[in-house]
Write a protein that holds these residues in place. Structure first.
Motif, short mmCIF file in Angstrom:
data_model
loop_
_atom_site.label_atom_id
_atom_site.label_comp_id
_atom_site.label_asym_id
_atom_site.label_seq_id
_atom_site.Cartn_x
_atom_site.Cartn_y
_atom_site.Cartn_z
N LEU A 78 0.79 -1.29 -0.04
CA LEU A 78 0.07 -0.03 0.05
C LEU A 78 0.77 1.31 0.08
O LEU A 78 0.42 2.43 -0.53
CB LEU A 78 -0.95 -0.02 1.30
CG LEU A 78 -1.89 -1.24 1.21
CD1 LEU A 78 -2.71 -1.37 2.67
CD2 LEU A 78 -3.08 -1.15 0.21
N ASP A 79 2.07 1.14 0.91
CA ASP A 79 2.85 2.48 0.67
C ASP A 79 4.14 1.90 1.56
O ASP A 79 4.17 1.22 1.91
CB ASP A 79 2.28 3.39 1.46
CG ASP A 79 2.77 5.00 0.88
OD1 ASP A 79 3.73 5.01 -0.03
OD2 ASP A 79 2.32 5.89 1.92
N VAL A 80 5.32 2.62 1.08
CA VAL A 80 6.65 2.43 1.93
C VAL A 80 6.88 4.04 2.01
O VAL A 80 6.77 4.96 1.10
CB VAL A 80 7.76 1.91 0.93
CG1 VAL A 80 7.23 0.42 0.90
CG2 VAL A 80 7.96 2.57 -0.47
N GLU A 81 7.75 4.09 2.91
CA GLU A 81 8.43 5.58 3.44
C GLU A 81 9.59 5.32 4.20
O GLU A 81 9.71 4.47 5.01
CB GLU A 81 7.54 6.24 3.99
CG GLU A 81 7.97 7.80 4.22
CD GLU A 81 8.29 8.33 2.74
OE1 GLU A 81 9.53 8.37 2.63
OE2 GLU A 81 7.57 9.30 2.22
N LEU A 82 10.68 6.13 3.86
CA LEU A 82 11.90 6.17 4.70
C LEU A 82 12.01 7.19 5.72
O LEU A 82 11.40 8.39 5.71
CB LEU A 82 12.93 6.57 3.61
CG LEU A 82 13.78 5.22 3.22
CD1 LEU A 82 14.94 5.69 2.26
CD2 LEU A 82 14.56 4.17 4.22
N PHE A 83 12.31 7.02 6.87
CA PHE A 83 12.55 7.99 7.95
C PHE A 83 13.90 7.85 8.61
O PHE A 83 14.64 6.55 8.40
CB PHE A 83 11.48 7.66 9.15
CG PHE A 83 9.97 7.81 8.72
CD1 PHE A 83 9.35 9.05 8.81
CD2 PHE A 83 9.39 6.86 8.13
CE1 PHE A 83 8.15 9.29 8.71
CE2 PHE A 83 8.15 7.20 7.72
CZ PHE A 83 7.36 8.34 7.85
#
Length: 215
Positions: free
Chosen positions: A100-105
């Motif tokens: 559904l989604d990916v994100e880097l933090f």
């Protein structure tokens, strides 16, 4: 032979070869290796050209379709960028296997989890979704956003399997990423596109996650 190679070259210069090059890169081949494979097929392009194709197609709107998932596994995994740790957050629909989604933090914990879940809620209908998580930090983040969740150590293994699939590709040529945070993020997005749109899934009878959602 030269005439035959020129014919093959014309046949491969359209959109299909660009999509093929992006798929090769997403599955773990470096830009130089991708260029060499294209040369074997009679397509002479520099790795700079392949890089442009990758980024142009990545910006062409291959986002996952809007979904209304019933159960979603969410988690994060550590990745090293320029010698420092960052965390890749990801969410997968248990039924359709759609990422559904990916994100880097730059860090992990309740606040990044809440930021990721908020971003997820802006892209998909999560009104009837139950999130499967492995820690109370996620439950706190879900509570902040009015989302439902429960601890689960069985079904949520699907997100761990996806991270393993991802790292099999990454470990082939990236023990530690060297480059900007943005370029690493783009590579992950490209891999998600490949996984959602092009990679057949055995549990879906050979369909891709996008085909499962749209059909």
């Amino acid at each position: 032979m030269q005439r035959f190679r020129n014919t093959r070259n014309r046949r491969f210069l359209g959109t299909p070869v660009r999509a093929f090059a992006v798929q090769l890169h997403a599955t773990g081949y470096s830009l130089i290796e991708t260029k060499q494979i294209l040369q074997y097929l009679g397509v002479g392009r520099s790795h700079q050209a392949v890089w442009q194709w990758v980024h142009r197609l990545a910006d062409s709107g291959h986002n996952p379709p809007e979904a209304t998932p019933k159960r979603v596994a969410v988690d994060e995994t550590a990745v090293k960028i320029n010698g420092e740790w960052s965390w890749l957050y990801a969410a997968i629909d248990i039924e359709t296997k759609l990422i559904l989604d990916v994100e880097l933090f730059g860090r992990h914990g309740t606040d990044p989890a809440a930021a990721f879940l908020h971003r997820l809620s802006e892209k998909h209908d999560l009104s009837d979704t139950v999130f499967l998580v492995d820690g109370y930090g996620y439950q706190t983040a879900l509570s902040r956003l009015g989302l439902s969740g429960r601890l689960d150590y069985v079904e949520r293994n699907l997100i761990e399997k996806w991270f393993h699939t991802l790292k099999v590709r990454v470990d082939r040529f990236h023990n530690s990423w060297v480059g900007s945070h943005g370029s690493v993020r783009e590579w992950f997005i490209q891999f998600v596109q490949y996984y959602n749109f092009q990679r057949p899934h055995q549990a879906l009878d050979g369909r891709t996650p996008v085909e499962e959602v749209t059909n």
